[in-house]
Design a protein around this motif. Sequence first.
Motif, PDB file in Angstrom:
ATOM      1  N   VAL A 156     120.468  18.904 -32.951  1.00  0.00           N
ATOM      2  CA  VAL A 156     120.349  19.980 -31.970  1.00  0.00           C
ATOM      3  C   VAL A 156     121.062  19.591 -30.681  1.00  0.00           C
ATOM      4  CG1 VAL A 156     118.181  20.879 -32.902  1.00  0.00           C
ATOM      5  CG2 VAL A 156     118.119  19.206 -31.058  1.00  0.00           C
ATOM      6  N   SER A 157     121.529  20.591 -29.958  1.00  0.00           N
ATOM      7  CA  SER A 157     122.189  20.358 -28.675  1.00  0.00           C
ATOM      8  C   SER A 157     121.172  20.208 -27.559  1.00  0.00           C
ATOM      9  CB  SER A 157     123.120  21.526 -28.344  1.00  0.00           C
ATOM     10  OG  SER A 157     124.010  21.757 -29.399  1.00  0.00           O
ATOM     11  N   ASP A 158     120.028  20.882 -27.696  1.00  0.00           N
ATOM     12  CA  ASP A 158     118.970  20.827 -26.690  1.00  0.00           C
ATOM     13  C   ASP A 158     117.661  21.141 -27.384  1.00  0.00           C
ATOM     14  OD1 ASP A 158     117.713  20.537 -24.243  1.00  0.00           O
ATOM     15  OD2 ASP A 158     118.670  22.264 -23.300  1.00  0.00           O
ATOM     16  N   TYR A 159     116.555  20.654 -26.805  1.00  0.00           N
ATOM     17  CA  TYR A 159     115.223  20.835 -27.380  1.00  0.00           C
ATOM     18  C   TYR A 159     114.244  20.918 -26.224  1.00  0.00           C
ATOM     19  CZ  TYR A 159     110.846  19.385 -29.658  1.00  0.00           C
ATOM     20  OH  TYR A 159     109.557  19.319 -30.109  1.00  0.00           O
ATOM     21  N   PHE A 160     113.349  21.893 -26.261  1.00  0.00           N
ATOM     22  CA  PHE A 160     112.359  21.995 -25.198  1.00  0.00           C
ATOM     23  C   PHE A 160     111.157  22.793 -25.669  1.00  0.00           C
ATOM     24  CE2 PHE A 160     115.117  25.600 -24.801  1.00  0.00           C
ATOM     25  CZ  PHE A 160     114.264  26.649 -24.541  1.00  0.00           C
ATOM     26  N   ARG A 161     110.064  22.643 -24.900  1.00  0.00           N
ATOM     27  CA  ARG A 161     108.861  23.438 -25.153  1.00  0.00           C
ATOM     28  C   ARG A 161     108.969  24.741 -24.385  1.00  0.00           C
ATOM     29  NH1 ARG A 161     104.037  19.212 -24.294  1.00  0.00           N
ATOM     30  NH2 ARG A 161     105.276  18.788 -22.462  1.00  0.00           N
ATOM     31  N   THR A 162     108.595  25.835 -25.030  1.00  0.00           N
ATOM     32  CA  THR A 162     108.773  27.152 -24.424  1.00  0.00           C
ATOM     33  C   THR A 162     107.905  27.368 -23.197  1.00  0.00           C
ATOM     34  OG1 THR A 162     107.203  28.058 -26.023  1.00  0.00           O
ATOM     35  CG2 THR A 162     109.542  28.293 -26.520  1.00  0.00           C
ATOM     36  N   ARG A 205     124.309  14.415 -21.113  1.00  0.00           N
ATOM     37  CA  ARG A 205     123.706  13.708 -22.252  1.00  0.00           C
ATOM     38  C   ARG A 205     122.372  13.090 -21.846  1.00  0.00           C
ATOM     39  NH1 ARG A 205     127.763  10.748 -26.147  1.00  0.00           N
ATOM     40  NH2 ARG A 205     125.748  10.492 -27.113  1.00  0.00           N
ATOM     41  N   PHE A 206     122.309  12.500 -20.635  1.00  0.00           N
ATOM     42  CA  PHE A 206     121.055  11.938 -20.146  1.00  0.00           C
ATOM     43  C   PHE A 206     119.996  13.027 -20.047  1.00  0.00           C
ATOM     44  CE2 PHE A 206     118.137  10.900 -16.681  1.00  0.00           C
ATOM     45  CZ  PHE A 206     117.627   9.702 -17.144  1.00  0.00           C
ATOM     46  N   ASN A 207     120.369  14.182 -19.459  1.00  0.00           N
ATOM     47  CA  ASN A 207     119.424  15.288 -19.319  1.00  0.00           C
ATOM     48  C   ASN A 207     118.975  15.811 -20.675  1.00  0.00           C
ATOM     49  OD1 ASN A 207     119.516  15.126 -16.554  1.00  0.00           O
ATOM     50  ND2 ASN A 207     121.098  16.701 -16.350  1.00  0.00           N
ATOM     51  N   HIS A 208     119.870  15.800 -21.657  1.00  0.00           N
ATOM     52  CA  HIS A 208     119.517  16.222 -23.017  1.00  0.00           C
ATOM     53  C   HIS A 208     118.416  15.319 -23.574  1.00  0.00           C
ATOM     54  CE1 HIS A 208     119.946  17.252 -27.248  1.00  0.00           C
ATOM     55  NE2 HIS A 208     120.243  16.000 -27.503  1.00  0.00           N
ATOM     56  N   TYR A 209     118.623  14.023 -23.503  1.00  0.00           N
ATOM     57  CA  TYR A 209     117.614  13.101 -24.018  1.00  0.00           C
ATOM     58  C   TYR A 209     116.343  13.123 -23.175  1.00  0.00           C
ATOM     59  CZ  TYR A 209     121.109  11.450 -27.231  1.00  0.00           C
ATOM     60  OH  TYR A 209     122.030  11.400 -28.226  1.00  0.00           O
ATOM     61  N   GLN A 210     116.489  13.293 -21.873  1.00  0.00           N
ATOM     62  CA  GLN A 210     115.327  13.367 -20.999  1.00  0.00           C
ATOM     63  C   GLN A 210     114.469  14.579 -21.373  1.00  0.00           C
ATOM     64  OE1 GLN A 210     116.182  13.870 -16.814  1.00  0.00           O
ATOM     65  NE2 GLN A 210     114.270  12.869 -16.249  1.00  0.00           N
ATOM     66  N   SER A 211     115.093  15.709 -21.672  1.00  0.00           N
ATOM     67  CA  SER A 211     114.317  16.898 -22.033  1.00  0.00           C
ATOM     68  C   SER A 211     113.612  16.704 -23.367  1.00  0.00           C
ATOM     69  CB  SER A 211     115.196  18.147 -22.061  1.00  0.00           C
ATOM     70  OG  SER A 211     116.127  18.094 -23.104  1.00  0.00           O
ATOM     71  N   ILE A 212     114.223  15.984 -24.283  1.00  0.00           N
ATOM     72  CA  ILE A 212     113.577  15.709 -25.570  1.00  0.00           C
ATOM     73  C   ILE A 212     112.372  14.804 -25.370  1.00  0.00           C
ATOM     74  CG2 ILE A 212     113.869  14.548 -27.802  1.00  0.00           C
ATOM     75  CD1 ILE A 212     116.767  15.643 -27.758  1.00  0.00           C
ATOM     76  N   VAL A 213     112.530  13.753 -24.573  1.00  0.00           N
ATOM     77  CA  VAL A 213     111.423  12.832 -24.308  1.00  0.00           C
ATOM     78  C   VAL A 213     110.273  13.573 -23.633  1.00  0.00           C
ATOM     79  CG1 VAL A 213     110.713  10.848 -22.890  1.00  0.00           C
ATOM     80  CG2 VAL A 213     112.803  10.728 -24.249  1.00  0.00           C
ATOM     81  N   GLN A 214     110.595  14.436 -22.666  1.00  0.00           N
ATOM     82  CA  GLN A 214     109.550  15.164 -21.949  1.00  0.00           C
ATOM     83  C   GLN A 214     108.800  16.112 -22.878  1.00  0.00           C
ATOM     84  OE1 GLN A 214     108.469  14.440 -18.993  1.00  0.00           O
ATOM     85  NE2 GLN A 214     106.917  16.002 -19.105  1.00  0.00           N
ATOM     86  N   ALA A 215     109.477  16.690 -23.841  1.00  0.00           N
ATOM     87  CA  ALA A 215     108.863  17.684 -24.725  1.00  0.00           C
ATOM     88  C   ALA A 215     107.912  17.066 -25.753  1.00  0.00           C
ATOM     89  CB  ALA A 215     109.949  18.475 -25.448  1.00  0.00           C
ATOM     90  N   MET A 216     108.017  15.784 -25.985  1.00  0.00           N
ATOM     91  CA  MET A 216     107.143  15.148 -26.969  1.00  0.00           C
ATOM     92  C   MET A 216     105.705  15.107 -26.473  1.00  0.00           C
ATOM     93  SD  MET A 216     109.378  11.960 -28.242  1.00  0.00           S
ATOM     94  CE  MET A 216     110.984  12.160 -28.944  1.00  0.00           C
TER      95      MET A 216
END
Length: 193
Positions: free
Chosen positions: A100-106, A133-144
């Motif tokens: 995925v290019s981006d992942y987040f909680r709605t 790229r950092f923001n992409h991974y940061q958003s994934i980490v935050q969504a977990m």
Amino acid sequence: MTKDIRALFVDPPCDADVSPDRLSDAGTDLTVIPAATMDDALGTLSETRIDCVLSGYSLPDTDGIELVNVVRQMRPGLPFILCTESGSEHVASRAISAGVSDYFRTQETDADTLANRIEQTIRPSSSNEPDRRFNHYQSIVQAMGDGVYTIDTNGRMTVVNDALLEMSGYDREELIGKHISVLQAEQAECLGA
């Protein structure tokens, strides 16, 4: 002005209160095309120019990860944003593996933010590629949903999510830049080591 970003919105996430119309209105040059199922989405992808796919995780006929996998076979470089009602480490891991290019909680977004994320995914600036790229991974980490952190090559924490802050009792500023041993020492104390 003709809108020039065409986003396919598969099974819109209701709890974000973002409809295709609201999302289209929020983006300055964004046209949103709704699809209710994976079959609808694949039909649209084969017949229409689409620049980005935005999909919910729970779809009526499959899940968003399966849709990512099928879309990657059809159009390998097409940006794909996956959103879920509640993040989990398992879903985030599967999403990353699927590409995925981006992942987040709605729950963490609105129409303006989502339109901005789509536009940034479509038109990344080459000068801010490392930040993107950092923001992409940061958003994934935050969504977990589990406590998660990332570290640099020196073992210093670069990102911590809210779940880890809640579990540890630390503030974000107390952990970012600190060596991981801070948390490891605290864990050893809790276990009576």
